[in-house]
Design an enzyme around this catalytic site. Structure first.
Site, PDB file in Angstrom:
ATOM      1  N   ASP A 181      -6.835   0.941   0.418  1.00 39.48           N
ATOM      2  CA  ASP A 181      -6.994   1.093   1.984  1.00 39.48           C
ATOM      3  C   ASP A 181      -8.481   0.809   2.178  1.00 39.48           C
ATOM      4  OD1 ASP A 181      -8.666   3.533   1.418  1.00 39.48           O
ATOM      5  OD2 ASP A 181      -7.659   4.726   2.786  1.00 39.48           O
TER       6      ASP A 181
ATOM      7  N   LYS B 181       0.935  -1.376   0.143  1.00 40.43           N
ATOM      8  CA  LYS B 181       0.101   0.060  -0.042  1.00 40.43           C
ATOM      9  C   LYS B 181       1.005   1.170  -0.150  1.00 40.43           C
ATOM     10  CE  LYS B 181      -2.637   1.366   3.655  1.00 40.43           C
ATOM     11  NZ  LYS B 181      -3.124   2.116   4.230  1.00 40.43           N
TER      12      LYS B 181
END
Ligand code: SF4
Length: 210
Positions: A138, A120
């Site tokens: 997310d 991420k």
């Protein structure tokens, strides 16, 4: 959701926010990397409060290393998991100094080898600092993609890979920020504000409010 609807969905998000970007404050790829490292399980607001003071004295890997762990802890102690994050930041700075001449590397493989940097974080840095069309999924993007029907999946990786396939090319670079901001401020976790949602007519969520 078909491709014409996806196209319209992003056109609507673009209308209300033509130039979306991160809410983290940064002046360089290094500052962005550190801010994203600090933002895990913390709000952008709390990170900005800490980094405004931190970056004033340590805006390069070398200066961060010179600051040392004790003083770094002092700057970031209001942020969750600050002890682990401080260790990761200093270990990352050491690698940046030793292997990359103090620069942030530009490939996913190199980024993901830095301590504390997962898929991420690498996606955010690649997208926001280096302009790559990556999508860092997310909790907000995961929720919006699933609720709307844009890209349904059981894991963040599944959603990320689907989004990369279905988001129209013209919108891919900014998709990450449009979807995060939409999830953070409109399509909220507990009570989505469907009554003021610009993609209400396109959304396939069966429990839409209003
Ligand atoms: S209509 Fe409601 S559930 Fe659908 S995207 Fe908008 S806020 Fe989220």
């Amino acid at each position: 959701m078909n491709s014409a609807t996806r196209q319209e969905l992003f056109a609507c998000l673009k209308t209300v926010n033509p130039n979306p970007t991160t809410e983290l404050e940064y002046q360089s790829s290094f500052e962005l990397l550190i801010a994203v490292l600090l933002s895990a399980q913390a709000t952008d607001k709390s990170v900005n409060l800490a980094t405004r003071k931190l970056f004033a004295v340590a805006d390069t890997p070398r200066k961060m290393l010179m600051l040392g762990e004790e003083r770094l802890l002092d700057f970031i102690k209001s942020i969750g998991l600050f002890k682990t994050k401080a260790k990761n930041i200093l270990a990352t700075c050491r690698i940046l100094e030793q292997q990359y001449n103090g620069e942030v590397p530009r490939t996913r493989e190199q980024l993901e080898q830095l301590p504390g940097v997962g898929r991420k974080t690498a996606n955010v840095v690649l997208n926001t600092a280096f302009g790559e069309p990556t999508i860092a999924v997310d909790t907000h993007i995961f929720r919006v993609a699933n609720r709307t029907g844009l890209a349904r999946g059981k894991s963040v990786l599944e959603v990320e890979l689907k989004l990369l396939k279905v988001v129209p090319k013209a919108y891919r670079h900014d998709a990450h920020h449009w979807l995060i901001l939409h999830g953070r401020y409109v399509c909220k976790a507990r009570k989505p504000e469907c009554n003021r949602c610009v993609i209400y007519h396109l959304c396939e969520y069966k429990d839409k409010t209003a």
